[in-house]
Motif scaffolding. Structure first.
Motif, PDB file in Angstrom:
ATOM      1  N   ALA A 147       1.000  -1.218  -0.200  1.00  0.00           N
ATOM      2  CA  ALA A 147      -0.223   0.129  -0.551  1.00  0.00           C
ATOM      3  C   ALA A 147       0.818   1.121   0.053  1.00  0.00           C
ATOM      4  N   VAL A 148       0.774   2.426  -0.523  1.00  0.00           N
ATOM      5  CA  VAL A 148       1.336   3.573  -1.080  1.00  0.00           C
ATOM      6  C   VAL A 148       0.478   4.755  -1.044  1.00  0.00           C
ATOM      7  N   THR A 149       0.253   5.532  -0.447  1.00  0.00           N
ATOM      8  CA  THR A 149      -0.469   7.458  -0.202  1.00  0.00           C
ATOM      9  C   THR A 149       0.797   8.047  -0.617  1.00  0.00           C
ATOM     10  N   ASN A 150       0.122   8.771  -1.287  1.00  0.00           N
ATOM     11  CA  ASN A 150       0.605  10.082  -1.599  1.00  0.00           C
ATOM     12  C   ASN A 150      -0.362  10.966  -1.025  1.00  0.00           C
ATOM     13  N   LYS A 151      -0.118  11.822  -0.438  1.00  0.00           N
ATOM     14  CA  LYS A 151      -0.466  12.752   0.368  1.00  0.00           C
ATOM     15  C   LYS A 151       0.230  14.241  -0.010  1.00  0.00           C
ATOM     16  N   THR A 152       0.711  14.070  -1.205  1.00  0.00           N
ATOM     17  CA  THR A 152       1.550  14.718  -1.878  1.00  0.00           C
ATOM     18  C   THR A 152       0.992  15.800  -2.519  1.00  0.00           C
ATOM     19  N   ARG A 153       1.320  17.644  -2.651  1.00  0.00           N
ATOM     20  CA  ARG A 153       0.572  18.088  -3.544  1.00  0.00           C
ATOM     21  C   ARG A 153       0.503  17.638  -5.032  1.00  0.00           C
ATOM     22  N   GLY A 154       2.086  17.187  -5.537  1.00  0.00           N
ATOM     23  CA  GLY A 154       2.310  16.949  -6.812  1.00  0.00           C
ATOM     24  C   GLY A 154       2.257  15.001  -7.297  1.00  0.00           C
ATOM     25  N   SER A 155       2.851  14.735  -8.344  1.00  0.00           N
ATOM     26  CA  SER A 155       2.684  13.665  -8.539  1.00  0.00           C
ATOM     27  C   SER A 155       4.265  13.040  -7.412  1.00  0.00           C
ATOM     28  N   VAL A 156       4.423  11.293  -8.144  1.00  0.00           N
ATOM     29  CA  VAL A 156       5.066  10.654  -7.364  1.00  0.00           C
ATOM     30  C   VAL A 156       5.660   9.811  -8.120  1.00  0.00           C
ATOM     31  N   ALA A 157       7.046   9.632  -9.059  1.00  0.00           N
ATOM     32  CA  ALA A 157       7.597   8.284  -9.401  1.00  0.00           C
ATOM     33  C   ALA A 157       8.212   7.553  -8.732  1.00  0.00           C
ATOM     34  N   LEU A 158       7.649   6.189  -9.404  1.00  0.00           N
ATOM     35  CA  LEU A 158       8.757   5.375  -8.405  1.00  0.00           C
ATOM     36  C   LEU A 158       9.144   4.465  -9.247  1.00  0.00           C
ATOM     37  N   TYR A 159      10.374   3.873  -8.699  1.00  0.00           N
ATOM     38  CA  TYR A 159      11.283   2.964  -9.296  1.00  0.00           C
ATOM     39  C   TYR A 159      11.958   1.850  -9.245  1.00  0.00           C
ATOM     40  N   ARG A 160      12.214   0.705  -9.991  1.00  0.00           N
ATOM     41  CA  ARG A 160      13.160   0.197  -9.001  1.00  0.00           C
ATOM     42  C   ARG A 160      14.334  -0.028  -8.576  1.00  0.00           C
ATOM     43  N   GLU A 161      15.228   0.756  -9.265  1.00  0.00           N
ATOM     44  CA  GLU A 161      16.150   1.208  -8.873  1.00  0.00           C
ATOM     45  C   GLU A 161      16.487   1.749  -7.949  1.00  0.00           C
ATOM     46  N   PRO A 162      17.705   2.081  -6.898  1.00  0.00           N
ATOM     47  CA  PRO A 162      17.956   3.188  -5.926  1.00  0.00           C
ATOM     48  C   PRO A 162      18.043   4.290  -7.249  1.00  0.00           C
ATOM     49  N   GLY A 163      18.028   5.240  -6.353  1.00  0.00           N
ATOM     50  CA  GLY A 163      18.789   6.465  -6.958  1.00  0.00           C
ATOM     51  C   GLY A 163      17.626   7.091  -7.974  1.00  0.00           C
ATOM     52  N   CYS A 164      16.238   6.717  -7.846  1.00  0.00           N
ATOM     53  CA  CYS A 164      15.414   7.281  -9.139  1.00  0.00           C
ATOM     54  C   CYS A 164      16.071   6.764 -10.546  1.00  0.00           C
ATOM     55  N   VAL A 165      17.034   5.749 -10.620  1.00  0.00           N
ATOM     56  CA  VAL A 165      17.123   5.279 -11.796  1.00  0.00           C
ATOM     57  C   VAL A 165      16.557   4.056 -12.793  1.00  0.00           C
TER      58      VAL A 165
END
Length: 120
Positions: A74-92
């Motif tokens: 489960a993931v909850t995004n209460k931020t004001r912007g979009s969030v991109a999720l990545y398989r690798e550390p460092g958003c690669v």
């Protein structure tokens, strides 16, 4: 505080958003969170249940953040912007999922990092 078996099994399957779990746990404990303007759900702006079966959160997310405990379920995004999720550390690499503001969803099988404010 121990969660009932039924709630633990729902969390492990990723069927329950973390905020819902926190609200249920707080109600079971007889506690209520209050903001300056009255009762409200409080917590980090970005929350997820890690692959380590523990809740994690980021209070003031900016840029790329590695997901402690392995992001998943489960993931909850209460931020004001979009969030991109990545398989690798460092958003690669290519995002495996992009969450809009206010999104609550499971992410399968996992994510290792998140980039906040993607504007997508």
């Amino acid at each position: 505080m121990s969660l009932p078996l039924a709630i633990r099994s729902l969390v492990r399957t990723g069927s329950v958003p973390v905020l819902l779990l926190a609200a249920t746990a707080g109600a079971a404990a007889g506690t209520t969170a209050y903001a300056a303007d009255g009762p409200t759900a409080v917590g980090p702006a970005f929350q997820y249940l890690g692959t380590d079966d523990r809740p994690h959160g980021v209070d003031a997310p900016r840029g790329c953040v590695n997901a402690e405990g392995g992001g998943g379920r489960a993931v909850t995004n209460k931020t004001r912007g979009s969030v991109a999720l990545y398989r690798e550390p460092g958003c690669v690499g290519t995002p495996v999922e992009v969450l809009r503001p206010g999104a609550v969803t499971p992410v399968r099988p996992y994510f290792a990092s998140a980039r906040f404010g993607t504007g997508r």
